[in-house]
Design an enzyme around this catalytic site. Sequence first.
Site, PDB file in Angstrom:
ATOM      1  N   GLU A 423       5.149  14.872   2.548  1.00 10.10           N
ATOM      2  CA  GLU A 423       4.538  15.775   3.567  1.00 10.10           C
ATOM      3  C   GLU A 423       5.309  16.495   4.497  1.00 10.10           C
ATOM      4  O   GLU A 423       5.192  16.357   5.718  1.00 10.10           O
ATOM      5  CB  GLU A 423       3.361  15.044   4.136  1.00 10.10           C
ATOM      6  CG  GLU A 423       2.398  14.823   3.300  1.00 10.10           C
ATOM      7  CD  GLU A 423       0.996  14.072   4.111  1.00 10.10           C
ATOM      8  OE1 GLU A 423       1.026  13.973   5.251  1.00 10.10           O
ATOM      9  OE2 GLU A 423       0.101  13.942   3.319  1.00 10.10           O
ATOM     10  N   GLU A 501      -1.230  10.061  -2.925  1.00  8.29           N
ATOM     11  CA  GLU A 501      -1.552   9.516  -1.489  1.00  8.29           C
ATOM     12  C   GLU A 501      -3.089   9.493  -1.896  1.00  8.29           C
ATOM     13  O   GLU A 501      -3.542  10.539  -1.809  1.00  8.29           O
ATOM     14  CB  GLU A 501      -1.016   9.959  -0.449  1.00  8.29           C
ATOM     15  CG  GLU A 501      -0.854   8.959   0.558  1.00  8.29           C
ATOM     16  CD  GLU A 501      -0.116   9.470   1.675  1.00  8.29           C
ATOM     17  OE1 GLU A 501       1.201   9.754   1.754  1.00  8.29           O
ATOM     18  OE2 GLU A 501      -0.648   9.573   2.768  1.00  8.29           O
TER      19      GLU A 501
HETATM   20  C1  GAL Z   1      -0.419  10.883   5.052  1.00  8.05           C
HETATM   21  C2  GAL Z   1       1.123  10.491   5.303  1.00  8.05           C
HETATM   22  C3  GAL Z   1       1.153   8.899   5.516  1.00  8.05           C
HETATM   23  C4  GAL Z   1       0.137   8.590   6.433  1.00  8.05           C
HETATM   24  C5  GAL Z   1      -1.289   8.970   6.134  1.00  8.05           C
HETATM   25  C6  GAL Z   1      -2.238   8.540   6.871  1.00  8.05           C
HETATM   26  O1  GAL Z   1      -0.751  12.168   5.372  1.00  8.05           O
HETATM   27  O2  GAL Z   1       1.958  11.016   4.295  1.00  8.05           O
HETATM   28  O3  GAL Z   1       2.526   8.631   5.863  1.00  8.05           O
HETATM   29  O4  GAL Z   1       0.557   9.291   7.746  1.00  8.05           O
HETATM   30  O5  GAL Z   1      -1.182  10.280   5.876  1.00  8.05           O
HETATM   31  O6  GAL Z   1      -3.606   8.890   6.388  1.00  8.05           O
END
Ligand code: GAL
Length: 792
Positions: A423, A501
């Site tokens: 990201e 993620e």
């Molecule tokens: C993502 C990010 C993570 C964390 C997460 C929380 O966008 O890659 O590090 O911040 O969101 O939902």
Amino acid sequence: MGTGTVRSKVKFDENWGFYKGELQIPYAVKGGMTGGITDTGALREGEWLDIAFNDKGMGEQQLEWTALSLPHDWCVEQQYVQDGQLGARDGSHGYLPGGTGFYRKTFELPADAAGSKWTVHFDGVSGTATVWVNGHLIGSHHGGYIGSSYDLSDVLRYGGEGSNVILVKVDATECEGWWYEGCGIYRHVWLENTDRLHVAEYGTYITTPEVAKEKAVVSIRTRLRNDYTEGMPVSLRTVIYDADGMQICADSADAFADWHAETELEQSFEVEQPMLWGIESPYLYRAESVVIYNGNELDRYETVFGIRSIRFDAEEGFFLNGEPLLIKGTCNHQDFAGVGVALPDSLIEYKLRLLQEMGSNAYRSAHHPPTPELLDMCDRMGILVMDENRKLDSSPEGLSHLERMLYRDRNHPCVIIWNLENEEVLEGTVTGARILKTLADRTRRIDPTRPTSAAMNHGWNENGYNDVVEITGYNYGHRDTHNIDIRDHGLYPERLMIGSECASYTATRGIYEDDPVKGYCSEYGTNIPSWGCTPQQAWNDLVNHRFLTGVFMWTGFDYRGEPTPYLWPCINSHFGLMDTCGFPKDSYYYMQAVWKDEPMVHVLPHWNWPGSEGKPVEVRVFSNTETVELSLNGRSLGEQQVDRNGYLSWEVIYEPGELQAIGKRGGVAIAENAVVTAGQPHQIALFPDRLAGRADGSDTIPVRVAVLDKYGYVVPTADNEIRFEVTGAGALLGLGNGNPSSHEPDKSPLRRAFNGWCLALIQASHEAGSIQVRAVSTGLASAEVVLQVTAE
Ligand code: GAL
């Protein structure tokens, strides 16, 4: 030539002194040395720096060095402050301040140690680490997530020359990430001794170009480093041993090792009937590289490796050894209750075991390379790893960090993907694509056996950004659907996709109503962020669309920082399937139901709702059985068909007592779970993870601590303060309770329970013997447990 030295690598973790604060050490260099110190503690520029380098120096008299062992994180020892400076966003660093600290260690070397090579390795220091040895500025390393090594041979003192002093300044006033990063030398330090002719750092590269049932081809490339002043004819004997230590093949190769240079040799082996590395049976081989000159053995270097094949398919996802395998992963930051980021190895292993018990088979080390021991453990435990580079950065420093990760980790069978960034703001831009391509090219050059990926926040389809890596990592989904969207598969059928993620489901253990004042989120999932979704949705995305390859749930454990959706007083995240102590939340059991076949059933919420008598309560059940029957105080509330990837729900009119869920297959009860209305807090109970440990000064045994009523039921709302007394062959390393808004210190003998539970970490000393752990609290019956630690 040849000192006859055979490699030794010893942990350099013990007997450090720590000073918290600033010492003005100018970088002015005079003959390789920095400034000195005056009587008042101020430094005289350009003079011999005595502050920490000379045992007779004023440093020792004037400064108080706290004796400690590494790993160490001073951040977690501090008080929470609302205006914490660290972190990219308010609260992202967990409201704990950073600052500057110094570490100092003295050591002696014998006279005959001169002439060979001495290297110090720092596996990870959070903050910018500047190292001096005996007054010489040796180097500075920026970046807390990858190590650095320094050859100290020239500046060390041998025998009568005096003792050696190593001084490390850690400047942790800046942050690298938006999560808790800790401060200090939080990973191991090693002192390594080799002959001047030796296998170079991370000098072996083992691949398995052919893997079949009958035979595997193992290729080993070995880089030899010759630091003598002339070239030498050497021979490299490489022997492969199986897991029982039986030699299974060997080869010798000759080469001329040029001086002050590296020479690479390549050897190939055939392993008959190879035992493949897999998640069920993580079989490991060992290669020993022996360097011989003139009949003398100069080096003996060991590399653990596995024989396995991996393949990613745009339709069917991931294959391990030719078999399809759904990747059931979690993303994790590296901190834990009681210790910050300074985890003893045994705690890292504990965390991995908890994830495996949940049914997870994969680990994403968000957002940086993990500590090296974690990969050793994943090799041994059969856990797949998405190994992650810290940032989208093709500067010399950025590339050097990436390269070090690749050389360091490329022999680990557990590593299946190189994730090059997460990201970053340049995702989806032309410049970003250029940088990513440089990282990807460099990666393929160093290790072409694993695909590259990037964990993208909507950069999937812009400016060819995702096309420069093999796998497009989807962090969450399209903005309109919140889940990983299958449209991209239709639009780009050749694309390899993965749920890098997923979920970001915010829940606080044992809480069933959102509480913005205390900073708690309901386990029913009524407060999840706009980009997130439920674990159910994330998992169903994958089971319905195998081309998504796998999911990495954000996160396995709560971590300090990112208290989303709240700010102060909340100091840690809510995303974990487990809390910061590794206590399971309800969503842990959802994952267990879908990830494991062992029959299980889990019922929520707890059953202590005084004042709600006669009112409806939503009861949910997770199970992997065929049907579940729910009953309250012996009365059946009906049996429902299990939806394996969803959950069951009943509306139950509350009355105190026992709510029981029975899971059945073929009409036969095979799993049971009950919640019982508990009475007043009455006693403490201690549940050590194990009763025995190693007397190595590091081994840490987690002890789960519960507050029970007089009948032995956990009181699910208890928050009694408990005092811990630890005597004998160990000490209390730290405490936690999973409360995301607790400002109690982790380094203290006192901790409140949070919703019935807290955790005590007990660390063994170097002395074999017993450790008595006693827990007391006003008004409660105390508890005691005895742990035994034995010499290694
Ligand atoms: C993502 C990010 C993570 C964390 C997460 C929380 O966008 O890659 O590090 O911040 O969101 O939902």
